[in-house]
Design a protein around this motif. Structure first.
Motif, PDB file in Angstrom:
ATOM      1  N   LYS A   1       0.834  -1.213   0.000  1.00  0.00           N
ATOM      2  CA  LYS A   1       0.000   0.000   0.000  1.00  0.00           C
ATOM      3  C   LYS A   1       0.862   1.253   0.000  1.00  0.00           C
ATOM      4  N   LYS A   2       1.996   1.211   0.685  1.00  0.00           N
ATOM      5  CA  LYS A   2       2.911   2.357   0.708  1.00  0.00           C
ATOM      6  C   LYS A   2       3.375   2.680  -0.712  1.00  0.00           C
TER       7      LYS A   2
ATOM      8  N   ASN B   1       0.262   3.884  -2.836  1.00  0.00           N
ATOM      9  CA  ASN B   1      -0.147   5.251  -2.480  1.00  0.00           C
ATOM     10  C   ASN B   1       0.870   6.281  -2.954  1.00  0.00           C
TER      11      ASN B   1
ATOM     12  N   PHE C   1       0.038   6.849  -6.528  1.00  0.00           N
ATOM     13  CA  PHE C   1      -1.201   7.638  -6.633  1.00  0.00           C
ATOM     14  C   PHE C   1      -0.901   9.113  -6.402  1.00  0.00           C
ATOM     15  N   GLU C   2      -0.096   9.391  -5.375  1.00  0.00           N
ATOM     16  CA  GLU C   2       0.251  10.777  -5.046  1.00  0.00           C
ATOM     17  C   GLU C   2       1.007  11.468  -6.182  1.00  0.00           C
TER      18      GLU C   2
END
Length: 173
Positions: free
Chosen positions: A58-59, A62, A65-66
């Motif tokens: 997830k890190k 994400n 995504f950022e």
């Protein structure tokens, strides 16, 4: 420089860690790298739980995504060396549960892609490529227009109980 490009993300799950890359690529395959993050995972040393693995993935996701990468433009690749590790199946399953496609790369594919990516066409007839990974080593070369590949032990062969002499004889052969 790419023109009217799309951000794409790649997370490579190697035999000892996760690496992520964000590239800007257009429909002519022109690209530029925008970010690269090299990390590590304790999954392969048997010290990570499923929750640790999920949190690590997830890190990376994400982070992409950022940077503006859309979910449909994220790609996950599991190296041939990593596929030899039992925990890789857990990681692959977690990614699939999250709705992602996981690409398993064979040693032959890694060697061929590596050769194409690193050797300029003008040097292809007198060069070779060696990709020393922790799980395995890939060698590739062009032989009269045909790409040839070889898989050898990785840098962490000693973790599998293989002797230095055994690896030496294998590579020399």
């Amino acid at each position: 420089k790419p023109v009217n490009a799309t951000l794409r993300g790649v997370v490579e799950l190697g035999a000892t860690g996760f690496n992520s890359f964000v590239v800007n690529m257009d429909n002519q395959k022109r690209w530029e790298i925008l970010s690269k993050d090299f990390g590590e995972s304790l999954a392969y040393e048997g010290l990570a739980t499923v929750e640790d693995i999920r949190a690590g993935l997830k890190k990376y996701i994400n982070g992409m995504f950022e940077k503006g990468v859309a979910k449909k433009d994220m790609h996950f690749v599991i190296s041939s060396g990593a596929q030899k590790e039992p925990k890789t199946k857990i990681i692959s399953n977690e990614l699939k549960k999250m709705g992602y496609i996981v690409n398993n790369v064979t040693p032959d594919q890694e060697a061929k892609f590596g050769l194409r990516a690193t050797i300029p066409p003008g040097f292809i007839d007198n060069s070779f490529m060696v990709d020393i990974g922790s799980g395995n080593t890939k060698v590739s070369w062009d032989e009269n227009g045909t790409l040839k590949t070889l898989e050898l032990p990785g840098a962490k062969y000693y973790e599998k109980g293989t002797s230095d002499d055994g690896v030496y004889k294998n590579v020399k052969g």
